[in-house]
Design a protein around this motif. Structure first.
Motif, PDB file in Angstrom:
ATOM      1  N   PRO A   1       0.831  -1.213   0.000  1.00 12.48           N
ATOM      2  CA  PRO A   1       0.000   0.000   0.000  1.00 12.48           C
ATOM      3  C   PRO A   1       0.858   1.252   0.000  1.00 12.48           C
ATOM      4  O   PRO A   1       1.941   1.282   0.593  1.00 12.48           O
ATOM      5  CB  PRO A   1      -0.782  -0.114   1.316  1.00 12.48           C
ATOM      6  N   SER A   2       0.400   2.257  -0.682  1.00  8.18           N
ATOM      7  CA  SER A   2       1.105   3.535  -0.661  1.00  8.18           C
ATOM      8  C   SER A   2       0.671   4.316   0.575  1.00  8.18           C
ATOM      9  O   SER A   2      -0.430   4.122   1.103  1.00  8.18           O
ATOM     10  CB  SER A   2       0.782   4.349  -1.918  1.00  8.18           C
ATOM     11  N   SER A   3       1.545   5.186   1.038  1.00  8.57           N
ATOM     12  CA  SER A   3       1.178   6.009   2.197  1.00  8.57           C
ATOM     13  C   SER A   3      -0.022   6.880   1.875  1.00  8.57           C
ATOM     14  O   SER A   3      -0.846   7.174   2.744  1.00  8.57           O
ATOM     15  CB  SER A   3       2.364   6.882   2.614  1.00  8.57           C
ATOM     16  N   GLY A   4      -0.151   7.253   0.605  1.00  6.21           N
ATOM     17  CA  GLY A   4      -1.303   8.057   0.198  1.00  6.21           C
ATOM     18  C   GLY A   4      -2.615   7.318   0.348  1.00  6.21           C
ATOM     19  O   GLY A   4      -3.621   7.901   0.756  1.00  6.21           O
ATOM     20  N   GLN A   5      -2.613   6.029   0.003  1.00  2.00           N
ATOM     21  CA  GLN A   5      -3.830   5.231   0.155  1.00  2.00           C
ATOM     22  C   GLN A   5      -4.269   5.165   1.606  1.00  2.00           C
ATOM     23  O   GLN A   5      -5.447   5.321   1.916  1.00  2.00           O
ATOM     24  CB  GLN A   5      -3.578   3.800  -0.344  1.00  2.00           C
ATOM     25  N   VAL A   6      -3.326   4.917   2.491  1.00  2.00           N
ATOM     26  CA  VAL A   6      -3.643   4.777   3.909  1.00  2.00           C
ATOM     27  C   VAL A   6      -4.113   6.110   4.479  1.00  2.00           C
ATOM     28  O   VAL A   6      -5.106   6.179   5.218  1.00  2.00           O
ATOM     29  CB  VAL A   6      -2.424   4.246   4.685  1.00  2.00           C
ATOM     30  N   LYS A   7      -3.413   7.187   4.126  1.00  2.00           N
ATOM     31  CA  LYS A   7      -3.812   8.511   4.607  1.00  2.00           C
ATOM     32  C   LYS A   7      -5.204   8.869   4.127  1.00  2.00           C
ATOM     33  O   LYS A   7      -6.015   9.428   4.869  1.00  2.00           O
ATOM     34  CB  LYS A   7      -2.795   9.563   4.125  1.00  2.00           C
ATOM     35  N   GLU A   8      -5.495   8.541   2.859  1.00  2.00           N
ATOM     36  CA  GLU A   8      -6.819   8.834   2.300  1.00  2.00           C
ATOM     37  C   GLU A   8      -7.901   8.056   3.035  1.00  2.00           C
ATOM     38  O   GLU A   8      -8.973   8.597   3.335  1.00  2.00           O
ATOM     39  CB  GLU A   8      -6.836   8.480   0.814  1.00  2.00           C
ATOM     40  N   ALA A   9      -7.629   6.775   3.343  1.00  2.00           N
ATOM     41  CA  ALA A   9      -8.616   5.949   4.034  1.00  2.00           C
ATOM     42  C   ALA A   9      -8.879   6.478   5.432  1.00  2.00           C
ATOM     43  O   ALA A   9     -10.041   6.536   5.882  1.00  2.00           O
ATOM     44  CB  ALA A   9      -8.129   4.500   4.097  1.00  2.00           C
ATOM     45  N   LEU A  10      -7.825   6.863   6.148  1.00  2.00           N
ATOM     46  CA  LEU A  10      -8.007   7.395   7.498  1.00  2.00           C
ATOM     47  C   LEU A  10      -8.676   8.774   7.472  1.00  2.00           C
ATOM     48  O   LEU A  10      -9.512   9.085   8.330  1.00  2.00           O
ATOM     49  CB  LEU A  10      -6.658   7.473   8.212  1.00  2.00           C
ATOM     50  N   ALA A  11      -8.327   9.578   6.482  1.00  2.00           N
ATOM     51  CA  ALA A  11      -8.960  10.893   6.366  1.00  2.00           C
ATOM     52  C   ALA A  11     -10.454  10.757   6.086  1.00  2.00           C
ATOM     53  O   ALA A  11     -11.265  11.548   6.588  1.00  2.00           O
ATOM     54  CB  ALA A  11      -8.287  11.694   5.252  1.00  2.00           C
ATOM     55  N   ALA A  12     -10.826   9.733   5.333  1.00  2.00           N
ATOM     56  CA  ALA A  12     -12.234   9.522   4.988  1.00  2.00           C
ATOM     57  C   ALA A  12     -13.082   9.220   6.214  1.00  2.00           C
ATOM     58  O   ALA A  12     -14.293   9.463   6.213  1.00  2.00           O
ATOM     59  CB  ALA A  12     -12.364   8.390   3.971  1.00  2.00           C
ATOM     60  N   VAL A  13     -12.453   8.676   7.272  1.00  2.00           N
ATOM     61  CA  VAL A  13     -13.198   8.371   8.497  1.00  2.00           C
ATOM     62  C   VAL A  13     -12.857   9.355   9.612  1.00  2.00           C
ATOM     63  O   VAL A  13     -13.150   9.119  10.785  1.00  2.00           O
ATOM     64  CB  VAL A  13     -12.942   6.920   8.967  1.00  2.00           C
ATOM     65  N   GLY A  14     -12.217  10.474   9.251  1.00  2.00           N
ATOM     66  CA  GLY A  14     -11.953  11.527  10.219  1.00  2.00           C
ATOM     67  C   GLY A  14     -10.812  11.257  11.171  1.00  2.00           C
ATOM     68  O   GLY A  14     -10.772  11.821  12.274  1.00  2.00           O
ATOM     69  N   LEU A  15      -9.867  10.411  10.768  1.00  2.00           N
ATOM     70  CA  LEU A  15      -8.769  10.049  11.668  1.00  2.00           C
ATOM     71  C   LEU A  15      -7.393  10.297  11.038  1.00  2.00           C
ATOM     72  O   LEU A  15      -6.443   9.576  11.316  1.00  2.00           O
ATOM     73  CB  LEU A  15      -8.885   8.573  12.080  1.00  2.00           C
ATOM     74  N   ALA A  16      -7.301  11.309  10.233  1.00  2.00           N
ATOM     75  CA  ALA A  16      -6.023  11.603   9.580  1.00  2.00           C
ATOM     76  C   ALA A  16      -4.919  11.885  10.593  1.00  2.00           C
ATOM     77  O   ALA A  16      -3.743  11.622  10.336  1.00  2.00           O
ATOM     78  CB  ALA A  16      -6.190  12.799   8.641  1.00  2.00           C
ATOM     79  N   ASP A  17      -5.289  12.386  11.772  1.00  2.00           N
ATOM     80  CA  ASP A  17      -4.292  12.736  12.785  1.00  2.00           C
ATOM     81  C   ASP A  17      -4.068  11.623  13.808  1.00  2.00           C
ATOM     82  O   ASP A  17      -3.414  11.826  14.826  1.00  2.00           O
ATOM     83  CB  ASP A  17      -4.720  14.005  13.531  1.00  2.00           C
ATOM     84  N   ARG A  18      -4.601  10.424  13.534  1.00  2.00           N
ATOM     85  CA  ARG A  18      -4.452   9.315  14.481  1.00  2.00           C
ATOM     86  C   ARG A  18      -3.706   8.126  13.868  1.00  2.00           C
ATOM     87  O   ARG A  18      -3.749   7.030  14.399  1.00  2.00           O
ATOM     88  CB  ARG A  18      -5.827   8.842  14.972  1.00  2.00           C
ATOM     89  N   ALA A  19      -3.016   8.364  12.779  1.00  2.00           N
ATOM     90  CA  ALA A  19      -2.382   7.266  12.037  1.00  2.00           C
ATOM     91  C   ALA A  19      -1.407   6.462  12.883  1.00  2.00           C
ATOM     92  O   ALA A  19      -1.295   5.241  12.722  1.00  2.00           O
ATOM     93  CB  ALA A  19      -1.676   7.811  10.801  1.00  2.00           C
ATOM     94  N   ARG A  20      -0.698   7.124  13.792  1.00  2.00           N
ATOM     95  CA  ARG A  20       0.341   6.434  14.563  1.00  2.00           C
ATOM     96  C   ARG A  20      -0.138   5.963  15.929  1.00  2.00           C
ATOM     97  O   ARG A  20       0.664   5.430  16.705  1.00  2.00           O
ATOM     98  CB  ARG A  20       1.559   7.361  14.726  1.00  2.00           C
ATOM     99  N   HIS A  21      -1.408   6.140  16.205  1.00  2.00           N
ATOM    100  CA  HIS A  21      -1.949   5.696  17.484  1.00  2.00           C
ATOM    101  C   HIS A  21      -2.315   4.216  17.420  1.00  2.00           C
ATOM    102  O   HIS A  21      -2.836   3.733  16.412  1.00  2.00           O
ATOM    103  CB  HIS A  21      -3.199   6.492  17.847  1.00  2.00           C
ATOM    104  N   ARG A  22      -2.054   3.501  18.504  1.00  2.00           N
ATOM    105  CA  ARG A  22      -2.458   2.100  18.617  1.00  2.00           C
ATOM    106  C   ARG A  22      -3.882   2.032  19.163  1.00  2.00           C
ATOM    107  O   ARG A  22      -4.369   2.996  19.759  1.00  2.00           O
ATOM    108  CB  ARG A  22      -1.472   1.324  19.489  1.00  2.00           C
TER     109      ARG A  22
END
Length: 239
Positions: free
Chosen positions: A120-141
């Motif tokens: 997966p590209s980092s862009g894909q993952v960022k886009e998926a998290l941004a779509a659910v309102g969690l763009a700023d929680r990527a590194r949280h467990r």
């Protein structure tokens, strides 16, 4: 694999499923789910709603009838083919989130692609998290996230493969009422075919359509449902 009308995301025709040679979990179920629609499936305990989801998603085999998902006859596939279909064309969201606690939100989201041998590209993952309102929680467990945030990660994980159908099994069952509303609003805003099993009239009222089951059979539908009507219909069935 048999291609079908692309306007239909999933369809069941005269589906039968019997357990232990006597329990008719599904008894001649015929349903069509149009692409881009949100359908809730409800019914009393033992009505067959969970079995319907498991069979439609290719997690369990049927005894007779036919099931088509994403233009593929699921009932004609062997175990390996069904696994590939679930991996590539079907998304899942569960009540218990099913996140891996040792992985970050971003790592949990990208997991389906990695399991499929795709980087997966980092862009894909960022886009998926941004779509659910969690763009700023990527590194949280998961332990650093609320229940609602964990479910949002689970939804992002289910959507990153761009599935034809998203199956949701009591997706708000472990959440408080406020968080449930937020997750339901998120699901409703997704331009995706969603089939959701729920016992909650409030959750069901978020859908475009509610299908009611009893004793393994379809016993009614509501379109553009409201909470009171859904609750009254369910109460009648349970009585």
């Amino acid at each position: 694999m048999l291609a079908t009308d692309t306007a239909v995301a999933a369809a069941l025709h005269d589906v039968h499923k019997v357990y232990r040679k006597q329990v008719r979990a599904l008894d001649g179920v015929t349903l069509t789910f149009a692409a881009g629609t949100f359908t809730a499936v409800m019914g009393p305990s033992g009505s067959g709603k969970s079995t319907l989801l498991q069979c439609a998603a290719g997690l369990d085999r049927i005894d007779s009838g036919s099931i088509e998902v994403a233009g593929v006859r699921v009932d004609r596939l062997n175990e390996t083919q069904r696994t590939l279909l679930r991996r590539d064309r079907i998304g899942f969201v569960f009540q218990s989130f099913n996140l891996l606690p040792s992985l970050t939100a971003a790592q949990n989201v990208e997991l389906p692609l990695r399991l499929a041998g795709r980087r997966p590209s980092s862009g894909q993952v960022k886009e998926a998290l941004a779509a659910v309102g969690l763009a700023d929680r990527a590194r949280h467990r998961p332990t650093e996230l609320s229940g609602g945030q964990q479910q949002r990660v689970a939804i992002a994980r289910a959507l990153i493969t761009r599935p034809a159908v998203l199956f949701a099994d009591e997706p708000t069952g472990a959440l408080d009422s406020t968080t449930s509303r937020e997750v339901l609003a998120l699901l409703r805003g997704i331009r995706q075919t969603i089939i959701m099993v729920t016992h909650d009239p409030v959750a069901a009222a978020s859908a475009d359509r509610v299908v009611f089951l009893a004793d393994g059979r379809v016993v009614g539908e509501l379109h553009s449902p409201d909470v009171d009507t859904v609750a009254a219909r369910l109460a009648h069935l349970e009585a």
